[in-house]
Design a protein around this motif. Structure first.
Motif, PDB file in Angstrom:
ATOM      1  N   GLN A   2       3.672   4.453  -4.833  1.00 54.79           N
ATOM      2  CA  GLN A   2       4.873   3.682  -4.365  1.00 54.79           C
ATOM      3  C   GLN A   2       5.210   4.741  -3.435  1.00 54.79           C
ATOM      4  O   GLN A   2       6.039   3.999  -1.602  1.00 54.79           O
ATOM      5  CB  GLN A   2       5.654   3.737  -5.462  1.00 54.79           C
ATOM      6  CG  GLN A   2       5.590   2.744  -6.288  1.00 54.79           C
ATOM      7  CD  GLN A   2       6.300   2.553  -7.666  1.00 54.79           C
ATOM      8  OE1 GLN A   2       6.906   4.022  -7.757  1.00 54.79           O
ATOM      9  NE2 GLN A   2       7.098   1.496  -7.966  1.00 54.79           N
ATOM     10  N   LEU A  52       6.595   3.555   0.412  1.00 57.66           N
ATOM     11  CA  LEU A  52       7.597   3.414   0.935  1.00 57.66           C
ATOM     12  C   LEU A  52       7.975   4.205   2.921  1.00 57.66           C
ATOM     13  O   LEU A  52       8.093   3.984   3.612  1.00 57.66           O
ATOM     14  CB  LEU A  52       8.340   4.513   0.663  1.00 57.66           C
ATOM     15  CG  LEU A  52       9.959   4.676   0.671  1.00 57.66           C
ATOM     16  CD1 LEU A  52      10.618   4.043   0.924  1.00 57.66           C
ATOM     17  CD2 LEU A  52      10.748   5.938  -0.018  1.00 57.66           C
ATOM     18  N   LEU A  80       8.828   7.110  -6.985  1.00 59.64           N
ATOM     19  CA  LEU A  80       9.945   6.557  -5.728  1.00 59.64           C
ATOM     20  C   LEU A  80      11.245   6.488  -6.442  1.00 59.64           C
ATOM     21  O   LEU A  80      11.783   7.651  -5.617  1.00 59.64           O
ATOM     22  CB  LEU A  80       9.202   4.891  -5.661  1.00 59.64           C
ATOM     23  CG  LEU A  80      10.912   4.279  -4.652  1.00 59.64           C
ATOM     24  CD1 LEU A  80       9.672   5.097  -3.502  1.00 59.64           C
ATOM     25  CD2 LEU A  80       9.983   2.807  -4.670  1.00 59.64           C
TER      26      LEU A  80
END
Length: 650
Positions: free
Chosen positions: A281, A285, A343
């Protein structure tokens, strides 16, 4: 100043289009919106397909002849191979045929390829999908020249930066959404492969449906005989691009941006895992931040350029790319070793926000760097072979991206860490950008003009539509300060050659700047007959080549703030032009509110002696009047009256 290419033929419909408030308004116009959504759907489909296939062979299939570690490399290489082999042919086809016809053919081809790919996903056939990767690369190769050759036919010069910014933003958003959708769909239990198959076909159908609404874009060289030999035509395209040195070096500048970006994009997974200690994740990003940054920078170009092709933004972007890449190295090199973070945990760490900010500003700078270059290439390339120039750009882009993969691999094999690779790339970017700007000083000059007109003064131009966008013309302006020429540069969408008093070349920094701009020194005939005669010969050459020539008819900077009598040099220049068979219009101009500023003289002292005499961000202006008819004689006193009337407007 560097000599531009032949004037670009813009579709009359684009020139006559009513003004719109900003680049987003183009999405409500048929000449742009269907094209935008067509390329958006194509970019999204390319990346949905490639990323879903990469995930499938990495995590879900066991293919002995395609190890997971090599899957991404093989897929990327197969996709880019057609750009090297067939870009030259695609450029010829685009110049020869009506562009909308080509777009619709390419979208029909996409539907056929995605139908085969759908069968490959359902059957879980890596061989079929690899063949489709190559075919989608072919699809993108054919679409590439059309994509950038269509815009200058559909948009006016004042819309070209905004249109390119929208396309660049749309492309990166489409790449992001395609990757996200591909990863999510292929991971769906039991129905993942069928879902990807359906999504690919539906996106291809949607793109073809929207393409039906794109208005016609006539062929620019219908008599062209196509050379089907890709090797000889590739070499010919590169030589064709090299014929306009500003355009060719801009192609190299864009290719360098793809080199720079490919280094970062290719290292995001390793950077997220080994340096930032984040999971998948976090890697996603990084891609989101990078894509949003590119899109934001692309959209900012129209605002910062005041809706002109403003290549002064390119050095600004290059500086940002290096500065924030260097800071990314310092922000990431000392992060502590911790267990792999999700995240939420990653975002809770303040140190990681600096990394995200650097990445966002780095990619924003890349958007500022690339969009004006694309617009410049479209504007300065001769219309009859514009698509072949863009095809040459695609070839160079592919070569530079391959070189970036080789160099990054070599550095990592030599023991460099990922942050060190980023630092090396940042330093290389500074060196390459500096070299390009010295080779093509127009970029640097426009940057200085942009900074002066926005960061030192609040510069407002009225009547800018009177500045000719093509053909020879003389710009006649009052002379108030040592930076008058720089402000005129900022106001004009085209390069200007200046006829200037030889003494101004002795001024530190400014003298170097004007020599870099190839300004033409002139001295009184009685003082230096050779310089006087050479100046008029060079001025005649500028007009013969179809460029803009700016003169200050007062003969020197005013010492009391008042408009001085005009000398007769302009009459001599016009007589020489008529003797050469040219009808050259004269555009009167008046710089306002500069008297008393740092760069002007004042009655009690010289110029540039009190830095903050009037503070920063003074309001200054340029009023541009309607051109004097080229066929009528021009008298210095009558021209002075025109300039005085413009001065009176304030």
């Amino acid at each position: 100043m560097t000599h531009p290419a032949a004037p670009v033929a813009v579709d009359p419909a684009a020139t006559a289009a009513p003004p719109h408030p900003n680049q987003f308004a183009l999405l409500r116009q048929r000449r742009f919106a269907p094209f935008f959504w067509t390329q958006f759907a194509g970019a999204a489909n390319d990346n949905l397909f490639k990323f879903a296939f990469t995930v499938m062979v990495t995590y879900q299939l066991q293919v002995a002849w395609l190890p997971p570690a090599l899957a991404g490399l093989v897929i990327g290489a197969l996709f880019i191979l057609p750009f090297l082999l067939l870009s030259a042919t695609a450029g010829q086809i685009t110049d020869k045929l009506e562009k909308t016809r080509i777009i619709r053919f390419v979208k029909n081809l996409e539907i056929a390829i995605m139908a085969v790919a759908a069968a490959g996903f359902v059957a879980e056939s890596a061989a079929v999908l690899l063949a489709c990767v190559f075919l989608m690369g072919l699809h993108s190769t054919l679409f590439g020249p059309v994509k950038f050759a269509y815009l200058p036919q559909a948009l006016s010069e004042r819309e070209l930066t905004g249109g390119n910014g929208m396309v660049e933003m749309g492309t990166f958003v489409a790449i992001l959404l395609g990757n996200v959708a591909g990863g999510l769909l292929v991971a769906l239990p039991q129905v993942g492969h069928a879902s990807v198959a359906a999504a690919c076909v539906l996106l291809a159908l949607a793109g073809r449906a929207v393409a039906q609404a794109i208005p016609p874009a006539p062929a620019t060289d219908p008599g062209l005989r196509i050379n089907w030999n890709p090797v000889s035509e590739t070499w010919r395209n590169l030589r064709l691009a090299h014929g306009n040195i500003v355009v060719f070096r801009s192609l190299l500048g864009i290719s360098w941006m793809w080199f720079f970006g490919a280094v970062f994009l290719s290292q995001f997974p390793s950077f997220a895992k080994d340096v930032l200690h984040g999971d998948e994740q976090v890697a996603s990003l990084l891609l989101v931040v990078f894509s949003v940054g590119i899109g934001t920078g692309s959209l900012l170009c129209e605002v910062l350029s005041r809706r002109h092709v403003e290549i002064g933004l390119v050095p600004l972007g290059a500086i940002g790319m290096s500065v924030f890449a260097v800071d990314l190295y310092f922000a990431s090199r000392a992060l502590p070793e911790v267990p792999t973070m999700g995240l939420a945990t990653f975002l809770a760490q303040p140190a990681h926000w600096r990394v995200m900010a650097d990445l966002a500003l780095l990619s924003l700078s890349a958007g500022l760097y690339s969009v004006p270059m694309y617009a410049l290439i479209q504007l300065r390339s001769q219309a009859t072979h514009r698509a072949r120039i863009i095809a040459a750009n695609n070839i160079l882009n592919a070569l530079f991206m391959i070189a970036s993969a080789v160099l990054a691999g070599a550095l990592l094999s030599a023991g460099f860490s990922v942050p060190q690779v980023f630092l090396f790339t940042a330093i290389a970017n500074a060196l390459v950008a500096g070299y390009i700007f010295l080779l093509v000083p127009e970029y640097l000059l426009r940057f200085v003009a942009w900074m002066l007109s926005r960061c030192v003064y609040r510069f407002r131009v009225r009547g800018e539509a009177h500045i000719p966008t093509e053909g020879a013309a003389i710009l006649a302006c009052n002379h108030v300060s040592f930076v008058d020429a720089v402000l005129l540069m900022a106001a004009s969408p085209r390069p200007i050659y200046f006829l200037m008093d030889h003494r101004i070349f002795r001024v530190p920094v400014l003298g170097w700047l004007f020599r870099l701009a190839r300004a033409i020194p002139i001295a009184p005939q009685k003082d230096d007959p050779a310089t006087y005669d050479a100046a008029f010969e060079r001025a005649a050459q500028v007009l013969r080549e179809g460029d803009l020539l700016a003169i200050f008819p007062e003969g020197g900077i005013t010492r009391d703030g008042q408009l001085q009598p005009f000398k007769g040099g302009i009459v001599k220049i016009l007589e020489r032009a008529r003797a050469d068979g040219l009808q050259v219009p004269v555009v009167p101009m008046a710089l306002t509110h500069l008297w008393g500023s740092f760069f002007s003289r004042i009655e009690e002292g010289g110029a540039m002696v009190r830095p903050f005499r009037r503070g920063l961000f003074n309001r200054v202006g340029l009023n541009v009047g309607a051109p004097l008819p080229a066929h009528l004689p021009v008298q210095p006193e009558a021209l002075r009256e025109r300039v005085a009337a413009l001065l009176a407007l304030g």
